[in-house]
Design an enzyme around this catalytic site. Structure first.
Site, short mmCIF file in Angstrom:
data_model
loop_
_atom_site.label_atom_id
_atom_site.label_comp_id
_atom_site.label_asym_id
_atom_site.label_seq_id
_atom_site.Cartn_x
_atom_site.Cartn_y
_atom_site.Cartn_z
N GLU A 481 -26.43 -2.04 1.63
CA GLU A 481 -27.31 -0.91 1.32
C GLU A 481 -26.91 0.35 2.10
OE1 GLU A 481 -29.07 -1.18 -1.18
OE2 GLU A 481 -28.96 -3.35 -1.37
N ILE A 613 -32.73 -6.23 -14.77
CA ILE A 613 -32.49 -5.81 -16.16
C ILE A 613 -33.76 -5.46 -16.92
CG2 ILE A 613 -30.36 -7.17 -16.21
CD1 ILE A 613 -31.76 -9.11 -18.14
#
Length: 716
Positions: A481, A613
């Site tokens: 990250e 998704i």
């Protein structure tokens, strides 16, 4: 509430996270959308832009940047708080304002005056004189407008907008159902026999959770203990619980999250897929994957080729992985030895890793305290990118007392960016996973403002007087990250629509994050972040080398797991027929026969928590993780070839990486030579296998050795 008293609408340097409440959301958006659109005649930024627009940068792009920025900043703050500080009141406020927000975004995205002005620039005689960044902005704005329905006739556009409104609501509900379902599961344990095998950290965490649930006398030694489905607790059960029935119970609960009752995401998934197909058809595409690929490097065929190539290379290794686990279980006289199931894999995998490498993940925790890991990470960033990162706690308000705030300075000591770091799991209010998000971006239009990012993780919190002692998986997540954040913070791109991570093809956006992950396994860096939190003792050299060697442990199996996600994503967005004979779970099961050596449970409902998704930006794009890994491996190989202990050369390459990748953001397209050579055809991967277990060691572009060095340097 008067707009001038609303903290969301203040002209702030740093968002006032400490005073923003759900009650501020509705009036803030009412005021903001009124100003930006048609709702208040005297203040109508969008209408004014459409009325006065000219095909020039000052008259088109700069006012557009301001409109986009104002909405994205305020919505970004609200959306961020929804992810890290969930509450019924905030959910209700978001549900109320979301339709207006979506309506305005559609109004902006479908603006014909703006679209036509960009087309005029594209077709003008001055086109070739524009910078690469400006060309990419123009082309992206034209393409996005078409994908937003600007060319649709009135009736079709109205239906398109209805579809988009519903998709936004469904995605929001999908994420809420996951969080609620995860919070709903609690397993109270009072018998010590049931938690045999649990490491001290897991016991302390489970006792602390029990205490927070009203068992005030709970202790790590004597319990009671409460297990949950948040990541640190779930992983502990799967890796260490000797009680097989407990592993099965927790596993089944995890893979069926949000699949029944009031939190059932099944009908939401079906509706999302149906609407996305409708959206694609309205735009003239055969399926939603074709829409998705318009803003990516890959095509559907190339993504499928990548998945197939990886699956073929990983399958035999995964079978060997499973044989190794079975043999170990037999040697230990385990009753499940001849019938290993999904809830046995991680448990026996951890035992095999301990045996093969003499590494115990829990025993390593004391060497990976968060303060030491962060210090080593910042020193790495200083060496590679010539930046200093300093604590700036107190300078900016935060949403939780555990959140840290940092200032990023250049080599002259001048601040160039800031970031928040929210490291610990908070199952009651914070969604799972790890992510980076943007607060402010860089741009010429916002010259007095520095980039600001969030880095959010869900790692093991401090216990008692001990700091957060991390697993190596958690270390990798922080490095990953931080790579995303570097892409945002170190941008030197003055065109805000392509600065930082904006404008980068989605299947290349993981390049910087996966590049930073590689450094976790570089010996010098590993030794710098691995020091005992009490004694300061460095990780012993032999353990360091074992940890590096263990990077490839069960690599084939782990790759297949990722390929399941990527494959089912593409299948659902290319071949799924709403209300057809094959359900979403049929497709997942069919994909599973190619990606799972042990069959999936028939009741597996992983899709119901697949937020990447269905509630994020990875629809028909999960393959991006593998695609970008090719790019990041190519980039990191330049450092390997130079010699990772060659500090002078590493610094030079670090500057090139910063200047040519991190700094440019989306202002330049990914290297066309790399794209054609490395991702252009089947046979583009080279797999290296070790002689003992056939573990997948690494994968690289294979056309020529030059593809590992020359084309990488073209990147830079």
């Amino acid at each position: 509430m008067a707009a001038e008293l609303n903290p969301l609408l203040d002209d702030f340097v740093f968002p006032p996270f400490d005073v923003i409440e759900p009650k501020h959301v509705r009036p803030a958006f009412q005021s903001l959308l009124a100003k930006l659109s048609l709702l208040r005649v005297q203040e109508k930024d969008l209408v004014e832009l459409e009325t006065t627009v000219e095909p020039t940068w000052p008259k088109l792009v700069e006012p557009l940047e301001k409109i986009i920025d104002r909405l994205s900043v305020v919505w970004g703050i609200v959306n961020h708080l929804n992810a890290v500080k969930d509450s019924p009141e905030l959910r209700s406020a978001i549900e109320e304002v979301q339709p207006g927000k979506v309506e305005f975004q559609l109004r902006l995205g479908q603006s014909k005056p703006i679209y036509n002005a960009f087309r005029t620039i594209r077709e003008s005689s001055d086109w070739e004189s524009l910078s690469d960044a400006r060309k990419r902005i123009v082309e992206a704005q034209i393409k996005e407008a078409v994908l937003n329905g600007v060319s649709l006739e009135d009736g079709k556009r109205e239906h398109f907008n209805e579809v988009q409104q519903e998709l936004e609501k469904l995605s929001q509900k999908f994420e809420e159902n996951i969080l609620d379902s995860t919070k709903q599961f609690e397993k109270l344990i009072t018998d010590k026999k049931d938690i045999e095998g649990f490491p001290a950290t897991a016991l302390a965490m489970a006792a602390e959770m029990a205490s927070s649930k009203g068992h005030k006398d709970a202790t790590a030694e004597n319990g009671p203990w409460v297990l949950t489905l948040d990541a640190p607790s779930y992983r502990s059960v799967m890796q260490h619980a000797r009680n097989r029935s407990l592993r099965e119970e927790v596993y089944r609960a995890y893979v069926t999250r949000a699949s029944s009752g009031d939190h059932n995401n099944t009908p939401i998934i079906e509706r999302i897929l149906k609407l996305k197909l409708e959206k694609a058809k309205l735009l003239g595409y055969n399926n939603y994957a074709e829409v998705s690929m318009e803003m990516k490097m890959a095509t559907i065929n190339k993504a499928e080729e990548l998945i197939e190539e990886l699956q073929s290379a990983s399958w035999n290794a995964a079978i060997q992985d499973m044989d190794d686990l079975k043999n170990l279980a037999k040697a230990r006289d385990a009753i499940e030895a001849n019938d290993l199931n999904q809830w046995d894999i991680n448990f026996w995998g951890e035992r095999l890793r301990e045996l093969k490498y003499d590494i115990n993940e829990e025993a390593l925790r004391p060497f990976f305290s968060l303060p030491t890991v962060i210090n080593g990470l910042f020193n790495l960033a200083k060496m590679l990118f010539e930046i200093e990162i300093e604590p700036a706690d107190g300078l900016a308000p935060v949403w939780n007392n555990d959140v840290r705030f940092y200032c990023v300075k250049d080599s002259l000591g001048i601040p160039i960016a800031y970031f928040y770091f929210d490291p610990y799991a908070r199952p009651s209010e914070k969604r799972g996973g790890a992510w980076m998000d943007v607060v402010f971006g860089r741009g010429r239009t916002f010259s007095r403002r520095l980039p600001i990012a969030h880095i959010v993780c869900n790692q093991t919190p401090p216990m008692g007087d001990k700091p957060s002692l991390m697993t190596f998986r958690e270390v990798e997540a922080v490095f990953h990250e931080f790579g995303h954040a570097l892409q945002h913070m170190l941008t030197k791109q003055d065109e805000s629509l392509v600065s930082g991570t904006r404008g980068i093809e989605w299947d290349a956006v993981e390049l910087a994050s996966q590049f930073m992950e590689n450094w976790c396994y570089e010996r010098g860096i590993l030794m710098s972040i691995a020091k005992h939190y009490e004694t300061g003792e460095s990780l012993p050299e032999e353990i360091c080398l074992k940890l590096i060697s263990a990077r490839t442990f069960r690599a084939g199996s782990l790759m297949l797991r990722q390929l399941r996600y990527a494959s089912v994503d593409l299948e659902l967005h290319t071949k799924y027929i709403p209300d057809g004979s094959e359900t979403i779970y049929d497709i997942d099961q069919r994909v599973g026969t190619r990606t799972n050596v042990i069959p999936l449970l028939l009741e597996d409902r992983f899709l119901c928590s697949f937020s990447h998704i269905f509630a994020d930006k990875y629809a028909a794009g999960y393959y991006s993780y593998q695609w970008a890994e090719v790019l990041s491996a190519d980039a990191f190989s330049a450092f390997e070839e130079a010699g990772l202990d060659n500090v002078k050369t590493i610094k030079e390459l670090g500057r090139k990486f910063r200047d040519s990748i991190l700094a440019v953001g989306g202002g330049k397209s990914p290297d066309q030579e790399v794209r054609s050579k490395c991702i252009g055809s089947l046979g583009f991967l080279r797999y290296l296998w070790n002689s003992e277990g056939g573990n997948l060691l690494q994968w690289r572009c294979s056309d020529t050795p030059a593809c590992l060095s020359t084309s990488t340097l073209n990147y830079f």
